[in-house]
Design an enzyme around this catalytic site. Sequence first.
Site, PDB file in Angstrom:
ATOM      1  N   LEU A  47       0.821  -1.222   0.000  1.00  0.00           N
ATOM      2  CA  LEU A  47       0.000   0.000   0.000  1.00  0.00           C
ATOM      3  C   LEU A  47       0.852   1.268   0.000  1.00  0.00           C
ATOM      4  O   LEU A  47       0.368   2.361   0.262  1.00  0.00           O
ATOM      5  CB  LEU A  47      -0.978  -0.018   1.187  1.00  0.00           C
ATOM      6  CG  LEU A  47      -1.990  -1.175   1.133  1.00  0.00           C
ATOM      7  CD1 LEU A  47      -2.863  -1.191   2.382  1.00  0.00           C
ATOM      8  CD2 LEU A  47      -2.881  -1.082  -0.114  1.00  0.00           C
ATOM      9  N   GLY A  48       2.124   1.107  -0.300  1.00  0.00           N
ATOM     10  CA  GLY A  48       2.984   2.277  -0.527  1.00  0.00           C
ATOM     11  C   GLY A  48       3.455   2.983   0.727  1.00  0.00           C
ATOM     12  O   GLY A  48       3.770   4.177   0.686  1.00  0.00           O
ATOM     13  N   SER A  49       3.538   2.244   1.860  1.00  0.00           N
ATOM     14  CA  SER A  49       3.949   2.940   3.086  1.00  0.00           C
ATOM     15  C   SER A  49       5.393   3.428   2.990  1.00  0.00           C
ATOM     16  O   SER A  49       5.721   4.502   3.510  1.00  0.00           O
ATOM     17  CB  SER A  49       3.746   2.069   4.325  1.00  0.00           C
ATOM     18  OG  SER A  49       4.655   1.017   4.323  1.00  0.00           O
ATOM     19  N   SER A  50       6.272   2.682   2.312  1.00  0.00           N
ATOM     20  CA  SER A  50       7.667   3.152   2.279  1.00  0.00           C
ATOM     21  C   SER A  50       7.801   4.386   1.378  1.00  0.00           C
ATOM     22  O   SER A  50       8.501   5.340   1.744  1.00  0.00           O
ATOM     23  CB  SER A  50       8.653   2.031   1.930  1.00  0.00           C
ATOM     24  OG  SER A  50       8.677   1.796   0.574  1.00  0.00           O
ATOM     25  N   ALA A  51       7.093   4.425   0.256  1.00  0.00           N
ATOM     26  CA  ALA A  51       7.147   5.626  -0.599  1.00  0.00           C
ATOM     27  C   ALA A  51       6.552   6.822   0.141  1.00  0.00           C
ATOM     28  O   ALA A  51       7.134   7.912   0.149  1.00  0.00           O
ATOM     29  CB  ALA A  51       6.383   5.379  -1.902  1.00  0.00           C
TER      30      ALA A  51
ATOM     31  N   ASP B  32       5.077   4.633  -7.200  1.00  0.00           N
ATOM     32  CA  ASP B  32       4.540   4.823  -5.837  1.00  0.00           C
ATOM     33  C   ASP B  32       4.827   6.231  -5.323  1.00  0.00           C
ATOM     34  O   ASP B  32       3.964   6.872  -4.714  1.00  0.00           O
ATOM     35  CB  ASP B  32       5.160   3.809  -4.861  1.00  0.00           C
ATOM     36  CG  ASP B  32       4.737   2.375  -5.145  1.00  0.00           C
ATOM     37  OD1 ASP B  32       4.145   2.135  -6.216  1.00  0.00           O
ATOM     38  OD2 ASP B  32       4.992   1.495  -4.303  1.00  0.00           O
TER      39      ASP B  32
HETATM   40  C1  MEV Z   1       5.237  -1.779  -6.112  1.00  0.00           C
HETATM   41  O1  MEV Z   1       4.262  -1.026  -5.393  1.00  0.00           O
HETATM   42  C2  MEV Z   1       4.966  -1.705  -7.582  1.00  0.00           C
HETATM   43  C3  MEV Z   1       5.915  -2.505  -8.467  1.00  0.00           C
HETATM   44  O2  MEV Z   1       5.443  -2.327  -9.812  1.00  0.00           O
HETATM   45  C4  MEV Z   1       7.342  -2.015  -8.372  1.00  0.00           C
HETATM   46  C5  MEV Z   1       7.576  -0.625  -8.991  1.00  0.00           C
HETATM   47  O3  MEV Z   1       6.722  -0.112  -9.693  1.00  0.00           O
HETATM   48  O4  MEV Z   1       8.670  -0.101  -8.736  1.00  0.00           O
HETATM   49  C6  MEV Z   1       5.877  -3.983  -8.157  1.00  0.00           C
END
Ligand code: MEV
Length: 321
Positions: free
Chosen positions: A108-112, A153
């Site tokens: 769910l993109g917590s690190s971004a 992300d």
């Molecule tokens: C990760 O949230 C999404 C992926 O497509 C990796 C990326 O886009 O860098 C798996």
Amino acid sequence: MKGRASAPAKIILFGEHFVVYGNPAILASIDRRITVSARKVREGKVTIKSDIAAGEFEGSTFKLIEGVNARSALDPLYFAAKHALDARKQKTGLEITIKSDIPYGVGLGSSAASLVATIAAIESLLGRPDKKKICESAIEAERIIHKNSSGADCYVSTFGGLIHYSRGGGFKKVDAKSKLSLVIGDTGIKHNTGELVSSVRKLKEANQMAFGGLMSQAKDICNQALAALGSGNIDQLGVLMNESQLLLERLGVSHEKADELIDVARRSGALGAKMTGAGGGGAIIALAANKEDSERIAAGIKAAGFAAFEVEIDPKGLIVG
Ligand code: MEV
């Protein structure tokens, strides 16, 4: 004096993994956020405290305060903080506090979001924050964790809303004709994005022809989804989500627990359901025809023993201050 910023979580509706190799993706930021505050402390020391890890960096030394694998979780944030300080030739130390209502490690993109909000909080403390630069720095720091990041992300967390993104092509806001009723189901199984992206790369290298075929099907689905969003054809969008799930299964990135949740969501009335993000467990998204159906889908997933919540698309992205 404090710098403050918050950044949203994300879902990928179409195109995860394929976006790493230049395909388009459709993704959205959602109404779950990470909030970061930053304040100046004595020279040289950067302390980072989050709900899952805390530690202190001074030059090349790291002192653990708490958390399992804290160093690897905090390293990208420290890199981003150092980069922001060095770019402004600032020698001050920092204390960074991160509060999150995004489940972490489930796609769910917590690190971004934590990178985007951390950089923005520091920039607001030190000078004038610029969204484009914040996004670029966040992608650079993200590449420490997963070196082939597409950047998708960080883009959606910074700029918000429903977007069409491609590596190289940047992003465009998508106007959806109908409001989307979406449910997230969480398998609770944490994944490692870098490892999953590497596994897809190996598959691609082992069979370029077959991978090329999947890429063109994924691109086609994404284009059809864009048209369905534009015309408000929600039923068709659901069908396309199911087709997209089949491609992700062919990549080997889905997981038996995710498949189980997708099945429960469909049996509870979802128009379509798929894994979202890198896979390997993580979260799934389900599309409902209306609010009543999304409540029923969330209840069905909970009754099967998993966490579920309804989400709305967040139009704002990064908020500074
Ligand atoms: C990760 O949230 C999404 C992926 O497509 C990796 C990326 O886009 O860098 C798996």
